[in-house]
Design an enzyme around this catalytic site. Structure first.
Site, PDB file in Angstrom:
ATOM      1  CD  GLU A 256      -3.855   8.231  10.056  1.00  0.00           C
ATOM      2  OE1 GLU A 256      -4.736   8.507  10.963  1.00  0.00           O
ATOM      3  OE2 GLU A 256      -3.820   7.548   9.173  1.00  0.00           O
ATOM      4  CB  CYS A 325      12.809 -24.820   2.497  1.00  0.00           C
ATOM      5  SG  CYS A 325      14.392 -25.031   3.243  1.00  0.00           S
TER       6      CYS A 325
HETATM    7  C1  LIG Z   1      -0.478   2.113   7.092  1.00  0.00           C
HETATM    8  C2  LIG Z   1      -1.335   3.261   7.460  1.00  0.00           C
HETATM    9  C3  LIG Z   1      -0.813   4.550   7.474  1.00  0.00           C
HETATM   10  C4  LIG Z   1       0.699   4.613   6.794  1.00  0.00           C
HETATM   11  O1  LIG Z   1       0.967   4.281   5.318  1.00  0.00           O
HETATM   12  P1  LIG Z   1       2.221   4.701   4.872  1.00  0.00           P
HETATM   13  O2  LIG Z   1       2.160   4.269   3.225  1.00  0.00           O
HETATM   14  O3  LIG Z   1       3.426   3.815   5.536  1.00  0.00           O
HETATM   15  O4  LIG Z   1       2.811   6.059   4.906  1.00  0.00           O
HETATM   16  C5  LIG Z   1      -1.300   5.672   7.725  1.00  0.00           C
HETATM   17  N1  LIG Z   1      -2.750   5.401   8.103  1.00  0.00           N
HETATM   18  C6  LIG Z   1      -3.241   4.364   8.316  1.00  0.00           C
HETATM   19  C7  LIG Z   1      -4.891   4.207   8.715  1.00  0.00           C
HETATM   20  C8  LIG Z   1      -2.663   3.164   7.955  1.00  0.00           C
HETATM   21  O5  LIG Z   1      -3.255   1.934   7.921  1.00  0.00           O
END
Ligand SMILES: *Cc1c(COP(=O)(O)O)cnc(C)c1O
Length: 404
Positions: A256, A325
């Site tokens: 992911e 600010c």
């Molecule tokens: C934020 C997140 C990602 C992505 O992380 P990156 O560092 O942007 O690649 C993947 N999986 C889950 C569950 C996340 O919360």
């Protein structure tokens, strides 16, 4: 090469500009790095969630990682099939899970309470279980989510309890998930997490995928550290294939990535309003602040800054600050080519967690977003205006109601 000055002239500043070809290149490099029978990349859309960007990922063949029901709705709007969306929320209500189930997306459970709830109320629903392997990883405490105190996932030590619930309720566990945290440099952390997940995986006979989340680091400055995706892919694929072989199973390997896909594709353009010499330094006051780009203040993140209006000028030392600010320093003691009033500064690596974390603080408008593909620029979000600031506010008749 994108002509940023021309885009700033055309659309005004501040402005977010994304390079579609860079996103395509990053996606393809990620895909190519892994040599497994089945690979699925779920783009973590919280990094940059503009619906046109999501459509680009759909076109590339990606799935989507969504952390809220609203991100799921954006993904469906962008044309993703429900089955290619994984819903990975943290501490959300049963009502929100119900909505996600109605939409037909993949469900990732990150606490025991919800696992029981789903098993009892949706006996036929296949689920993915988010495990926490308790490995310390991540660039800073705000984004390190896999350690012992972390609120994320079900502890790997609770596998016996998970097993008991899964058996008793006959839950079909189709996936296991682990997301150790952002900014992982060391492939060994992944391998270690993988071994713990593989050990857990032996308990679940219905498994069809394992999702290893993300944490891939990109270069923020010359000489900066980053994840070598080719090397990682090679090592990790072997490890994963060996596991599948031992199990006699053809599991899908999922990741992911968010930051890896979009960070470098993004450029944030700001205009210099004021050049202010003090006794200590020379400030460049730009028409933006942490309302548009909070990473430097929130995470102490480094974003390279260049003057595109005078690229060949003499180099000087500047401290770049915003108009909010409160202290909002984008970068201290930066060496930048000589800056004059109205010059355009570009902030690099402004694709991930930049616009998506922007706010209306100080009642400022959020910037426009532009996508550039093959030399053509497309407006993918209009700059806000005063109507947007007022749009959900209700004006009550304070004059009559308040008796003072
Ligand atoms: C934020 C997140 C990602 C992505 O992380 P990156 O560092 O942007 O690649 C993947 N999986 C889950 C569950 C996340 O919360």
């Amino acid at each position: 090469m994108i002509d940023f000055q021309q885009l700033a002239d055309k659309y005004g500043a501040p402005l977010y500009v994304y390079d579609a070809e860079k996103i395509i290149e990053k996606y393809r490099s990620f895909e190519k790095a892994f040599d497994v029978k089945s690979l699925k990349i779920h783009y973590a859309c919280k990094a940059l969630s503009n619906v046109s960007i999501l459509k680009l990922f759909r076109k590339l063949g990606a799935g989507l990682d969504c952390v809220s029901i609203q991100e799921v709705m954006l993904g469906l709007k962008a044309g993703f099939l429900p089955a290619s969306i994984i819903y990975t929320p943290n501490n959300v209500s049963e009502e929100e899970f119900e909505l996600a189930i109605q939409k037909g997306v993949k469900i990732n459970v990150d606490n025991i309470q919800m696992l029981e709830y789903l098993g009892i109320n949706h006996p036929d629903l296949p689920v993915c279980i988010r495990l926490n392997p308790h490995l310390m990883a991540g660039g800073n405490s705000k984004i390190s989510v896999g350690h012992i105190d972390s609120k994320f996932g079900i502890s790997i030590h609770q596998i016996p309890l998970v097993n008991r619930i899964v058996k008793r309720l006959n839950i079909k566990v189709e996936g296991l998930h682990v997301h150790s945290g952002s900014d992982i440099l060391d492939p060994d952390v992944f391998i270690k997490a993988a071994d713990l997940i593989f050990a857990a995986a032996e308990h679940f006979t219905d498994l069809s995928y394992i999702d290893f989340g993300s944490g891939f680091k990109v270069k923020y400055k010359e000489g900066g550290l980053y994840t070598d995706i080719q090397k990682f892919g090679e090592t990790f694929s072997q490890h994963f294939n060996a596991f599948c072989e031992r199990q006699g199973k053809n599991l899908t390997l999922c990741f992911e990535p968010g930051k890896y896909m979009v960070s470098e594709a993004g450029h944030f353009l700001t205009k210099v309003n004021v050049v202010k010499q003090t006794t200590a330094c020379t400030f460049l006051g730009v028409d933006s602040g942490f309302n548009h780009l909070i990473r430097p203040m929130f995470y102490n993140a480094y974003h390279d800054i260049q003057n595109i209006s005078n690229p060949d000028g003499d180099k000087k030392i500047y401290t770049v600050v915003g108009y909010i600010c409160e202290t909002d320093t984008f970068g201290a003691d930066r060496i930048i080519t000589e800056v004059r009033k109205n010059d355009i500064l570009v902030f690099k690596n402004a694709g991930a967690y930049c616009f998506s974390m922007a706010s209306n603080y100080n009642s400022r408008y959020r910037p426009a977003e532009i996508l550039v593909y093959q030399g053509q620029d497309f407006l993918i979000r209009e700059r806000e205006n005063f109507k947007d600031i007022l749009s959900k506010q209700m004006e009550i008749n304070v004059e009559e109601i308040v008796d003072i």
